[in-house]
Design a protein around this motif. Structure first.
Motif, mmCIF file in Angstrom:
data_model
loop_
_atom_site.group_PDB
_atom_site.id
_atom_site.type_symbol
_atom_site.label_atom_id
_atom_site.label_comp_id
_atom_site.label_asym_id
_atom_site.label_seq_id
_atom_site.Cartn_x
_atom_site.Cartn_y
_atom_site.Cartn_z
ATOM 1 N N ILE A 99 14.339 4.821 -2.902
ATOM 2 C CA ILE A 99 13.602 5.492 -4.088
ATOM 3 C C ILE A 99 13.160 6.696 -3.507
ATOM 4 C CG2 ILE A 99 11.652 5.293 -5.634
ATOM 5 C CD1 ILE A 99 12.446 2.636 -6.113
ATOM 6 N N TRP A 100 12.440 6.870 -2.377
ATOM 7 C CA TRP A 100 11.678 8.227 -2.091
ATOM 8 C C TRP A 100 13.133 9.037 -1.570
ATOM 9 C CZ3 TRP A 100 7.873 4.738 1.071
ATOM 10 C CH2 TRP A 100 6.672 4.436 0.185
ATOM 11 N N LEU A 101 13.939 8.508 -1.120
ATOM 12 C CA LEU A 101 15.178 9.478 -0.805
ATOM 13 C C LEU A 101 15.667 10.094 -2.177
ATOM 14 C CD1 LEU A 101 16.949 7.697 2.292
ATOM 15 C CD2 LEU A 101 15.601 9.896 2.261
ATOM 16 N N ARG A 102 15.859 9.155 -2.972
ATOM 17 C CA ARG A 102 16.397 9.694 -4.312
ATOM 18 C C ARG A 102 15.458 10.634 -5.025
ATOM 19 N NH1 ARG A 102 18.293 11.511 -7.809
ATOM 20 N NH2 ARG A 102 19.946 10.944 -9.405
ATOM 21 N N ALA A 103 14.173 10.502 -5.105
ATOM 22 C CA ALA A 103 13.058 11.304 -5.535
ATOM 23 C C ALA A 103 13.409 12.427 -4.683
ATOM 24 C CB ALA A 103 11.522 10.839 -5.312
ATOM 25 N N ILE A 124 10.518 -1.946 3.779
ATOM 26 C CA ILE A 124 10.362 -0.882 2.821
ATOM 27 C C ILE A 124 11.606 -0.223 2.540
ATOM 28 C CG2 ILE A 124 7.963 -0.395 3.776
ATOM 29 C CD1 ILE A 124 9.096 2.224 5.026
ATOM 30 N N VAL A 125 12.679 -0.970 2.790
ATOM 31 C CA VAL A 125 13.860 -0.254 2.570
ATOM 32 C C VAL A 125 14.208 0.161 1.063
ATOM 33 C CG1 VAL A 125 15.121 -2.775 2.172
ATOM 34 C CG2 VAL A 125 16.547 -0.683 2.743
ATOM 35 N N LYS A 129 3.487 7.070 4.725
ATOM 36 C CA LYS A 129 3.487 7.510 6.035
ATOM 37 C C LYS A 129 4.196 7.042 6.901
ATOM 38 C CE LYS A 129 -0.395 7.976 9.395
ATOM 39 N NZ LYS A 129 -1.929 7.474 9.822
ATOM 40 N N ARG A 130 4.371 5.436 6.883
ATOM 41 C CA ARG A 130 5.492 4.811 7.726
ATOM 42 C C ARG A 130 6.735 5.269 7.503
ATOM 43 N NH1 ARG A 130 7.174 -1.338 7.547
ATOM 44 N NH2 ARG A 130 8.236 -1.340 9.248
ATOM 45 N N PHE A 131 7.322 5.575 6.370
ATOM 46 C CA PHE A 131 8.402 6.080 5.889
ATOM 47 C C PHE A 131 8.765 7.522 6.585
ATOM 48 C CE2 PHE A 131 10.563 9.188 3.106
ATOM 49 C CZ PHE A 131 11.712 8.715 3.223
ATOM 50 N N LEU A 132 7.702 8.261 6.447
ATOM 51 C CA LEU A 132 7.857 9.596 7.098
ATOM 52 C C LEU A 132 7.924 9.660 8.725
ATOM 53 C CD1 LEU A 132 5.625 11.672 4.722
ATOM 54 C CD2 LEU A 132 8.047 11.542 4.694
ATOM 55 N N GLN A 133 7.373 8.754 9.337
ATOM 56 C CA GLN A 133 7.221 8.470 10.815
ATOM 57 C C GLN A 133 8.542 7.767 11.392
ATOM 58 O OE1 GLN A 133 3.882 6.213 11.231
ATOM 59 N NE2 GLN A 133 2.591 8.147 11.310
ATOM 60 N N ILE A 134 9.303 7.165 10.457
ATOM 61 C CA ILE A 134 10.655 6.634 10.916
ATOM 62 C C ILE A 134 11.407 7.908 11.525
ATOM 63 C CG2 ILE A 134 12.727 5.318 10.477
ATOM 64 C CD1 ILE A 134 10.916 3.751 8.624
ATOM 65 N N ASN A 171 0.943 -0.998 0.064
ATOM 66 C CA ASN A 171 0.101 -0.138 0.203
ATOM 67 C C ASN A 171 0.896 1.260 -0.066
ATOM 68 O OD1 ASN A 171 -1.572 2.199 1.057
ATOM 69 N ND2 ASN A 171 -3.130 0.648 1.271
ATOM 70 N N MET A 172 0.744 1.998 -1.086
ATOM 71 C CA MET A 172 1.858 2.970 -1.346
ATOM 72 C C MET A 172 1.410 4.123 -0.245
ATOM 73 S SD MET A 172 2.381 5.348 -4.556
ATOM 74 C CE MET A 172 0.835 6.283 -4.373
#
Length: 394
Positions: free
Chosen positions: A146-150, A140-141, A8-13, A2-3
């Motif tokens: 990819i989101w960091l690269r984006a 989600i590593v 959301k989980r990525f930003l909460q880490i 689920n994108m």
């Protein structure tokens, strides 16, 4: 997958926001200078085509040696953050020399000091981030990378717009100070980032990729084509339309699509396999270079950018993770190898157009040919993989 919940989980880490902001600010600094660099050497210092290429090539060669050399031993070092901070400080010193240059030798010295350590920054930042997310959110590593690269890409394209306006307000000196500020922001943010300094996290073998020299060579060809575009498209646009700032606006269009395309491509890669998605991105590059080579109309250069953005999203998002997964237990080396491939591609790519006189769209026949060769290689690897899978299942 689920994108929205993954994001959301990525930003909460803890630490994710700092890493994202660091790469965003670093991207701004790079974007401010990137499209203006070759024009600066041509217009402000008055260097010839051959001199410009030699400066880029020599500085890149030093960058390659530094990146792969330090990358080989970086996994044995306790702190990757210190490597990136040291590199950023050296880049700022080099830029001070570069902006005061008034001849070939001065520009060469400044560029070498500014560029030689820069490959360490990207490689070590992504090595740090892979260790970080593998430890706290291993499921989600890949998407986190990819989101960091984006985030870096979005920063880069924001930098393009800033750079174009700095050029209009303060000429090339404003552009160079803007690039220096980008490195300063990177250095400052890293001071506050808490790096995970434990042993490199060992990921499960099933998450890795089999080593493939043919795929690495195919990626080298794709990156080489992109390097030709990076150096020569600004010069072609300036030669055709007479306005250096146009290139910043053309590149900035990609920012609208980059985050979306990288995210979509990342999930597609997880579902269909990285090699298939890299092949799909290559077709986008082929179409773009065909248009560049056959058109001299300004609207076409703008309209084709989303297609090329899709390719770049895959080349710098999916492909980066693909190379890193070939070396799952050596994150520093894997990230540095990907940067090394990009630098090698740039060194080779800068040389090819010397055989074409001036700065005209025919230059893009060269990357068109390179992309075609890469597509054939990737297609061959996929066919071999399919035969091996059929043999195992049989």
């Amino acid at each position: 997958m689920n994108m929205l919940s993954d994001m959301k989980r990525f930003l909460q880490i803890q630490g994710a926001g700092m890493l994202l902001l660091t790469l965003f600010c670093y991207g701004i600094g790079l974007g401010i200078l990137a499209p203006m660099n070759s024009i600066y050497l041509s217009e402000s210092i008055g260097l010839s085509k051959g001199q410009i290429v030699s400066i880029f090539s020599i500085s890149l060669l030093l960058n390659m040696v530094t990146t792969l050399g330090i990358g080989t031993i970086s996994d044995k070092l306790k702190s990757k953050k210190r490597l990136a901070m040291t590199a950023a400080a050296l880049c700022m010193i080099g830029l001070q020399v570069y902006m005061r240059a008034d001849n070939y030798v001065g520009a060469l010295i400044g560029m070498c000091i500014a560029v030689a350590p820069s490959g360490l920054i990207m490689g070590q930042l992504f090595a740090m981030s892979r260790n970080h997310f593998q430890r706290v959110a291993s499921d989600i590593v890949e998407m986190a990378q990819i989101w960091l690269r984006a985030g870096h890409s979005v920063g880069f394209f924001a930098g393009l717009l800033i750079g174009a306006n700095l050029y209009l307000l303060a000429d090339f000196r404003g552009v160079l100070w803007g690039n220096t500020a980008g490195y300063a922001m990177l250095f400052g943010l890293l001071l506050f980032y808490r790096e995970y300094k434990g042993e490199t996290v060992k990921a499960e073998a099933r998450n890795g990729e089999a080593f493939s020299l043919l795929m690495l060579f195919a990626l080298l060809m794709l990156a080489c084509a992109d390097a030709i575009r990076g150096l020569y498209l600004p010069l072609v646009v300036k030669d055709l339309f007479g306005k250096p700032e146009l290139m910043s606006y053309i590149w900035s269009i990609q920012a609208v699509f980059e985050l979306l395309f990288m995210t979509v491509a990342g999930y597609w890669a997880a579902k269909y396999g990285s090699k298939r998605i890299i092949l799909l991105g290559g077709f986008g590059a082929f179409i773009t270079y065909a248009v560049y080579a056959s058109s001299a109309a300004l609207p076409v250069f703008f309209l084709i950018q989303p297609v090329y953005s899709f390719f770049v999203s895959i080349l710098y998002g999916v492909a980066m993770g693909y190379v890193q997964r070939m070396f799952m237990s050596r994150t520093g080396f894997g990230a540095s190898l990907y940067v090394f491939i990009s630098l090698t591609a740039s060194l080779i790519g800068y040389m090819f157009p010397l055989f074409i006189e001036g700065y005209n769209p025919l230059i893009f026949v060269i990357p068109l040919t390179l992309v075609a060769g890469s597509l054939l290689l990737i297609g061959y690897v996929l066919v071999v993989d399919r035969k091996q899978e059929a043999g195992i299942s049989g």
